[in-house]
Scaffold this motif. Sequence first.
Motif, PDB file in Angstrom:
ATOM      1  N   THR A  11      47.895 -41.808  37.342  1.00  0.00           N
ATOM      2  CA  THR A  11      48.832 -42.837  36.869  1.00  0.00           C
ATOM      3  C   THR A  11      50.256 -42.285  36.774  1.00  0.00           C
ATOM      4  O   THR A  11      51.177 -43.014  36.407  1.00  0.00           O
ATOM      5  N   SER A  33      42.237 -41.347  33.362  1.00  0.00           N
ATOM      6  CA  SER A  33      43.426 -41.666  32.561  1.00  0.00           C
ATOM      7  C   SER A  33      43.015 -41.745  31.096  1.00  0.00           C
ATOM      8  O   SER A  33      41.861 -42.058  30.786  1.00  0.00           O
ATOM      9  N   TYR A 119      56.760 -24.366  29.713  1.00  0.00           N
ATOM     10  CA  TYR A 119      56.085 -25.095  30.787  1.00  0.00           C
ATOM     11  C   TYR A 119      55.625 -24.142  31.895  1.00  0.00           C
ATOM     12  O   TYR A 119      54.496 -24.239  32.385  1.00  0.00           O
ATOM     13  N   LYS A 123      51.818 -23.453  33.171  1.00  0.00           N
ATOM     14  CA  LYS A 123      51.396 -23.699  34.562  1.00  0.00           C
ATOM     15  C   LYS A 123      50.749 -22.438  35.135  1.00  0.00           C
ATOM     16  O   LYS A 123      49.748 -22.510  35.842  1.00  0.00           O
ATOM     17  N   SER A 276      59.143 -38.544  35.485  1.00  0.00           N
ATOM     18  CA  SER A 276      58.013 -37.757  35.012  1.00  0.00           C
ATOM     19  C   SER A 276      58.378 -36.998  33.745  1.00  0.00           C
ATOM     20  O   SER A 276      59.533 -36.854  33.407  1.00  0.00           O
TER      21      SER A 276
END
Length: 278
Positions: A11, A33, A119, A123, A276
């Motif tokens: 999504t 989702s 972040y 990752k 995003s």
Amino acid sequence: MTTPILLTGGTGTLGRLVAPRLRAAGRDVRVLSRHSHEPRDGIEFVTGDLATGQGIDAAVHGVETIVHCAGTAKGDDHKARNLARAASAAGAEHLVYISVVGADRVPVASGLDRAMFGYYASKRAAELVVAGSGLPWTTLRATQFHDLVLMMVRGAARLPVVPAPAGFRFQPVDAGEVAARLVELALGEPAGLVPDIAGPRVYGMDELVRGYLRATRRHRLLVPVTIPGRAARAIRDGANLAPERAVGHRTWEDFLADQVSGRPGPHDVRAGSRPSAS
Ligand SMILES: NC(=O)c1ccc[n+]([C@@H]2O[C@H](COP(=O)([O-])OP(=O)(O)OC[C@H]3O[C@@H](n4cnc5c(N)ncnc54)[C@H](OP(=O)(O)O)[C@@H]3O)[C@@H](O)[C@H]2O)c1
């Protein structure tokens, strides 16, 4: 009917571009989702949360390939761990992961590094979870999507005086092009860490902001600010860039022109774009 491909993050900005491409390749798609959705365009939805583990077993049931695009600013390693555990138990055969260029090159040492660039560490930790999962895997690192850069410059341009981190550069890439590459990888054999995907040009942060201001006919004063810390220094050194992998075609200028005019871009299979969060 084909064995469904599980798409997490289906999504989101990227996932919404992956799903129709998998469908166009003749594959059934199941999207995970946190929210419930009616099936549409031949896509089945299952409700679950990778952070809590709720609903994941049902999502991976009967699936061979998983394209893992779900992500947030924090905790992607934890989400990947929950997914990999369930996928292994269900006998999945290929886990495809999207990471970020610089995941292995941006050191997150201090509290400030973590607050601003945590972040990258999450990752990298998620990459290691995928690689160590025991499942056959493929990981693709991408530079920042145009959509994310737009969200950053749009936010900055709301201020009367725009702080522009000195020396920061970006190489924005079209999310549709990343989606196409992920689909190619998902339909192929597990390949481990594959070559990065990056946009066609490198831009200074100030250049990106000025381009946005010009396109939206606004005037703002830009003030260079130097961000302290090792992670920021790595970004100034280009850790988030892959100039040797400038394989993307759609430029920032083309993307911006389409956004400002409201035209869908050439890679926009989606109806509209959404910024995003990562
Ligand atoms: N944006 C960039 O510039 C960029 C660059 C390189 C790599 N990436 C990576 O590409 C991936 C997709 O990025 P994006 O920009 O498309 O993200 P996005 O638009 O923010 O979408 C995030 C997606 O993650 C799902 N999600 C978040 N938390 C979840 C949870 N706990 N359980 C299940 N699903 C969850 C959301 O689904 P629901 O809300 O429907 O639950 C949503 O579909 C991320 O892994 C990101 O790190 C992004």
